[in-house]
Enzyme design. Structure first.
Site, mmCIF file in Angstrom:
data_model
loop_
_atom_site.group_PDB
_atom_site.id
_atom_site.type_symbol
_atom_site.label_atom_id
_atom_site.label_comp_id
_atom_site.label_asym_id
_atom_site.label_seq_id
_atom_site.Cartn_x
_atom_site.Cartn_y
_atom_site.Cartn_z
ATOM 1 N N ILE A 96 20.357 123.638 35.784
ATOM 2 C CA ILE A 96 20.851 122.828 34.659
ATOM 3 C C ILE A 96 21.335 121.453 35.108
ATOM 4 O O ILE A 96 21.507 120.556 34.283
ATOM 5 C CB ILE A 96 21.979 123.553 33.884
ATOM 6 C CG1 ILE A 96 23.136 123.949 34.819
ATOM 7 C CG2 ILE A 96 21.439 124.759 33.145
ATOM 8 C CD1 ILE A 96 24.317 124.587 34.093
ATOM 9 N N GLY A 99 23.529 117.508 41.667
ATOM 10 C CA GLY A 99 24.524 116.501 42.012
ATOM 11 C C GLY A 99 24.518 116.188 43.493
ATOM 12 O O GLY A 99 23.646 116.638 44.241
ATOM 13 N N THR A 100 25.533 115.421 43.902
ATOM 14 C CA THR A 100 25.640 114.990 45.294
ATOM 15 C C THR A 100 25.762 116.168 46.242
ATOM 16 O O THR A 100 25.196 116.174 47.330
ATOM 17 C CB THR A 100 26.874 114.078 45.459
ATOM 18 O OG1 THR A 100 26.805 113.039 44.485
ATOM 19 C CG2 THR A 100 26.919 113.476 46.850
ATOM 20 N N GLY A 102 25.099 119.528 45.577
ATOM 21 C CA GLY A 102 24.275 120.717 45.425
ATOM 22 C C GLY A 102 23.607 120.820 44.068
ATOM 23 O O GLY A 102 23.569 119.865 43.288
ATOM 24 N N LYS A 117 27.108 126.827 41.154
ATOM 25 C CA LYS A 117 26.825 125.639 41.967
ATOM 26 C C LYS A 117 26.631 126.055 43.420
ATOM 27 O O LYS A 117 27.505 126.682 44.022
ATOM 28 C CB LYS A 117 27.971 124.630 41.859
ATOM 29 C CG LYS A 117 27.623 123.290 42.506
ATOM 30 C CD LYS A 117 28.582 122.206 42.077
ATOM 31 C CE LYS A 117 28.113 120.844 42.563
ATOM 32 N NZ LYS A 117 28.987 119.756 42.120
ATOM 33 N N ASP A 239 37.556 112.332 41.954
ATOM 34 C CA ASP A 239 36.272 111.875 41.416
ATOM 35 C C ASP A 239 36.277 112.024 39.895
ATOM 36 O O ASP A 239 35.377 112.620 39.304
ATOM 37 C CB ASP A 239 35.123 112.670 42.035
ATOM 38 C CG ASP A 239 33.773 111.977 41.848
ATOM 39 O OD1 ASP A 239 33.764 110.788 41.467
ATOM 40 O OD2 ASP A 239 32.734 112.628 42.074
#
Length: 397
Positions: A96, A99-100, A102, A117, A239
């Site tokens: 779905i 990202g950085t 995984g 994740k 973040d």
């Protein structure tokens, strides 16, 4: 003669204690007494008639012995951390997001819809074994904190696994019915699945028509309450951005993606380095200076602007220009003329260049709660279906 006959009829086998290793002395004595009826015993070997051996009894004793050994082994293997999940209960479905740190899959864990994740910090082969070991040790410590978090505006942490060797990951080609594998050093994090997607995508969908003021404040309150809760637990997200905020089916915002979050250091100098996403990063972070939870407050200010405007900060600037101008020229997003002073004031306070002058997140919550949304005030004026024209270029002389 009797001894000779027994030698001819018997089968040379080793003593009982060699055949069934680890059985008790009582069992050995019992077996020896049975064997004496079948033949003679010498110091070196034991001979007895094969038709007199009770193999069934031996099988029972061996099974009991092995069962005890396996039970002890299982006890060692099942001693998991509180947060460690049982991978056999995890059903992976499809990707779905990526990202950085995984890939995120949709899945089901023990009957619950989840997002899974897979974190693989050493995939590029650049990280050394020592660096990976340090990251994994830090991850283990922080997961122990995450699994205790419980707040309506923080994505529910279901569990994690320090290895993925037993994880069945759907293949990129679902037609072949096979599974992909990840290196054993990869880690797995399982969170509640939120069907509303990211806040970023929600704002993009509303970029032209904008959001009603009441929705702006509701989203801002959700985010501020979640951050206030994290800070009360000494956790700095590091973040904070609209991409890392998720919405449930009722549009409740929940903070997600703790990929770079960490427990706040006692000494701010222990927290340095460019961690986060450029447009949302505080000047002290961009400049490589020590920072604390106030870097999240700065990022919240940028997010508040983005929620209000349904736009991106600094769309026409390069990364280098943003980094330089935020630190040296006090660059901040342009606040629309129609923005109420109560909201504009919170933005300015949060993104102040001096971290000490930024408010705590619990104060931000109080300021937002005091705003009256009953009379409008957003970028959708009363009686108008589309947004205002604050950012529209001026035409004519």
């Amino acid at each position: 003669m009797e001894s000779s006959n027994s030698k001819e009829a018997g089968v040379g086998l080793k003593s009982a204690n060699e055949v069934v290793d680890g059985t008790s002395n009582a069992q050995e004595n019992s077996l020896s007494s049975k064997v004496k009826d079948s033949g003679s015993v010498s110091n070196k070997e034991m001979y007895f008639r094969a038709d007199k051996i009770d193999f069934k009894s031996w099988d029972i004793q061996l099974e009991k012995h092995l069962s005890k050994a396996w039970s002890r082994n299982e006890e060692v293997q099942t001693k998991r951390e509180e947060w460690e999940i049982d991978l056999s209960k995890l059903d992976m479905r499809h990707v779905i997001a990526q990202g950085t740190y995984g890939i995120v899959y949709r899945g089901n864990y023990d009957g619950q819809d989840v997002a899974v994740k897979i974190l693989n910090w050493g995939e590029d082969g650049i990280a050394t074994a020592a660096e990976i070991a340090t990251i994994r040790a830090s991850f283990r410590q922080e997961v122990a904190v995450w699994h205790k978090l419980d707040h309506p505006n923080v994505t529910k942490f279901v569990g994690a696994s320090m290895g993925t060797s037993n994880l069945k990951i759907p293949s990129q080609n679902p037609m072949n019915g096979s599974y992909d594998s990840h290196p054993s050093r990869a880690c797995c994090v399982v969170l509640e699945y939120l069907p509303g997607g990211t806040l970023k995508k929600f704002l993009i969908r509303n970029r032209r028509k904008k959001l009603a003021f009441k929705i702006v404040i509701q989203l801002a309150l959700d985010l501020s309450r979640g951050l206030s809760y994290l800070h009360s637990k000494k956790i700095v997200h590091r973040d904070v951005k609209t991409e890392n905020m998720l919405l449930d089916a009722h549009r409740t915002l929940k903070i997600a993606d703790f990929g770079v979050a960490r427990v706040e250091a006692q000494n701010p100098r222990d927290m340095t380095g460019e961690t986060g996403t450029l447009g949302y990063m505080a000047p002290e972070v961009l400049d490589g200076k020590p920072y604390n939870r106030k870097c999240d407050v700065y990022s919240f200010g940028i997010c508040l602007w983005e929620i209000y405007c349904c736009d991106m900060p600094y769309p026409d600037l390069s990364f280098a220009e943003v980094s330089s101008q935020v630190v040296r020229q006090n660059l901040r997003p342009e606040i629309p003329r129609c923005c109420p002073n109560s909201v504009a004031s919170i933005m300015r306070k949060c993104w102040d260049a001096n971290p000490d002058k930024r408010p705590e997140m619990d104060e931000v919550v109080r300021l937002l709660e005091a705003i009256d949304t009953s009379k409008g005030g957003g970028m959708i004026p009363e009686g108008q279906s589309t947004g205002c024209f604050c950012f529209t270029p001026v035409r004519g002389p």
